[in-house]
Design an enzyme around this catalytic site. Structure first.
Site, PDB file in Angstrom:
ATOM      1  N   GLU A 175      47.352  44.781  27.229  1.00  0.00           N
ATOM      2  CA  GLU A 175      46.835  45.886  26.552  1.00  0.00           C
ATOM      3  C   GLU A 175      46.518  45.363  25.444  1.00  0.00           C
ATOM      4  O   GLU A 175      46.919  45.979  24.600  1.00  0.00           O
ATOM      5  CB  GLU A 175      47.586  46.960  27.004  1.00  0.00           C
TER       6      GLU A 175
ATOM      7  N   GLU B  67      56.387  51.311  32.466  1.00  0.00           N
ATOM      8  CA  GLU B  67      57.042  51.253  31.442  1.00  0.00           C
ATOM      9  C   GLU B  67      58.679  51.817  32.236  1.00  0.00           C
ATOM     10  O   GLU B  67      58.575  52.820  31.725  1.00  0.00           O
ATOM     11  CB  GLU B  67      55.979  52.375  30.184  1.00  0.00           C
TER      12      GLU B  67
HETATM   13  C1  XIL Z   1      46.305  54.893  26.904  1.00  0.00           C
HETATM   14  C2  XIL Z   1      44.581  55.504  27.365  1.00  0.00           C
HETATM   15  O1  XIL Z   1      44.073  53.862  26.522  1.00  0.00           O
HETATM   16  C3  XIL Z   1      44.133  56.981  26.270  1.00  0.00           C
HETATM   17  O2  XIL Z   1      43.114  57.104  26.601  1.00  0.00           O
HETATM   18  C4  XIL Z   1      44.868  57.762  27.299  1.00  0.00           C
HETATM   19  O3  XIL Z   1      44.139  59.122  26.911  1.00  0.00           O
HETATM   20  C5  XIL Z   1      46.706  57.336  27.153  1.00  0.00           C
HETATM   21  O4  XIL Z   1      46.610  56.218  27.336  1.00  0.00           O
HETATM   22  N1  XIL Z   1      50.407  52.397  27.945  1.00  0.00           N
HETATM   23  C6  XIL Z   1      49.001  52.272  28.787  1.00  0.00           C
HETATM   24  C7  XIL Z   1      47.851  52.707  28.735  1.00  0.00           C
HETATM   25  O5  XIL Z   1      50.094  51.479  29.991  1.00  0.00           O
HETATM   26  O6  XIL Z   1      47.553  53.128  30.273  1.00  0.00           O
HETATM   27  C8  XIL Z   1      47.753  52.987  28.083  1.00  0.00           C
HETATM   28  O7  XIL Z   1      46.463  54.154  27.329  1.00  0.00           O
HETATM   29  C9  XIL Z   1      47.909  53.157  26.332  1.00  0.00           C
HETATM   30  C10 XIL Z   1      49.605  52.578  26.260  1.00  0.00           C
END
Ligand code: XIL
Length: 373
Positions: A279, A165
């Site tokens: 994701e 990101e």
């Molecule tokens: C999220 C997790 O799912 C949560 O449990 C945590 O609290 C915060 O992070 N982008 C990403 C992930 O790269 O690491 C994130 O995961 C969601 C958004």
């Protein structure tokens, strides 16, 4: 497919044929064997792709339902939080790899692949890290962290989200403001990749970001900036091997233009990079309450995006952010939760582990995928 591309750790599904195989599968519960052949990973495998999911080691250790679902459906695991810096490095100079090691052991036991997530991010930083650092100190801290973690998992992790990101269309020059950006400018990006490659020369190293799929002016900017970053890294000979597209989709939110997404994928592939959806989930926050309606819209959007994605020969596979609606992070945050209080239905399995229209859309998209290159 070159041998070091991202892949399943299983010698395909032959390993698991027949009840006799159960003895070799450790604590896998027997009923899970039924249907394992037909999980999403087996659909993905038809064209050499992988299907993975984010997991939490306590679930895999204590929850037989989750464990069985994961083993049945997936051949690639990603820690949802257990390889993030705040979890690994509670105090300066010390590391606790317990959670990540458990996941690595589980992946090895079940012959699944493992991805690392994530080495450098603006979030999940340990509380002991100051909000501002001088350039020298920032470089030292960042390189030390990347080296320690990548070296610890070398040989066990196939690919890493090295930088997560870094793009923000509203940030200076389209880059996100962060501790690293402030201290080092955008040099923190090549620096992180170089440190990761040095510590684990065999891992596939990814840049990972979100909101790259849909048709909005903001996402146009995100795609352009992402391409800029990747082009520059390639031109400068930085060891980068793939782009991770998070694909946190939102049904009913934005228009989707398949041509635009396809052109972006082609441009990334032209840089000789692998592309992985890393994701995926589909928020139903903006949809009305009836489940059938939500499930249909969620499946339709994912089906469209995956059809485009899997038509790209360099698309390596799909990872969902959890497997069943029991686990989605979208219920945790007020910004992501539904306003009517109903739980989100964002993932391929429902809360009882049943396959939803999203599961069917994914299986169909894998079945129709273009051959991999
Ligand atoms: C999220 C997790 O799912 C949560 O449990 C945590 O609290 C915060 O992070 N982008 C990403 C992930 O790269 O690491 C994130 O995961 C969601 C958004």
């Amino acid at each position: 497919m070159s041998p070091n591309r991202i892949r399943s750790g299983r010698t395909r599904r032959t390993v698991i044929a027949g009840i006799g195989a159960a003895a070799g599968l450790g604590f896998l519960d027997r009923p899970a064997l039924a249907g394992r052949e037909a999980g999403l990973a087996s659909h993905a495998a038809r064209t050499g792709r992988v299907f993975g999911t984010a997991v939490r080691s306590p679930d895999l250790t204590w929850n037989a339902t989750v464990r069985n679902e994961v083993v049945r459906e997936a051949d690639l695991l990603v820690p949802e939080y257990e390889m993030k810096w705040d979890i690994l490095g509670k105090s300066p100079g010390t590391y606790d790899f317990t959670g990540g090691d458990r996941l690595a052991a589980f992946a090895e036991q079940h012959r699944m692949g493992l991805r690392g997530h994530t080495l450098v991010w603006h979030l999940a930083l340990p509380s002991w890290l100051p909000a501002r650092l001088e350039a020298d100190e920032a470089k030292r801290v960042l390189e030390t962290h990347v080296a320690a973690v990548a070296a610890h998992y070398a040989g066990r992790v196939q690919s890493w989200d090295v930088v997560n990101e870094a793009v923000d269309p509203h940030g200076v020059d389209g880059f996100r403001d962060s501790l690293w950006r402030r201290a080092l400018g955008t040099d923190y990006i090549p620096l992180a990749f170089a440190a990761a490659a040095k510590a684990d020369p065999k891992a596939r190293l990814y840049y990972n970001d979100y909101d790259l799929e849909c048709d909005t002016p903001e996402q146009d900017l995100r795609r352009a900036k992402t391409l800029d970053i990747l082009t520059r890294l390639r031109r400068e000979g930085v060891p980068v091997h793939g782009l991770g597209i998070q694909a946190h989709l939102q049904a009913g939110r934005w228009p989707y233009d398949a041509g635009k997404f396809a052109r972006f994928l082609k441009a990334v592939a032209a840089l000789d990079l692998d592309i992985l959806i890393t994701e995926m989930d589909v928020s139903d926050r903006l949809l009305p309450a009836p489940e059938a309606e939500r499930d249909a819209a969620v499946a339709a959007l994912a089906g469209e995006v995956l059809a485009t994605f899997l038509a790209e020969p360099r698309a390596a596979g799909v990872v969902t952010w959890g497997l069943s609606d029991r686990q989605t992070w979208l219920n945790d945050l007020p910004t992501h939760r539904r306003t009517d209080g109903l739980p989100q239905r964002a993932l391929p399995l429902d809360r009882d582990g049943g396959r939803k229209p999203l599961w069917n859309a994914m299986a169909r998209a894998f079945d129709a995928a273009a051959p991999q290159r």
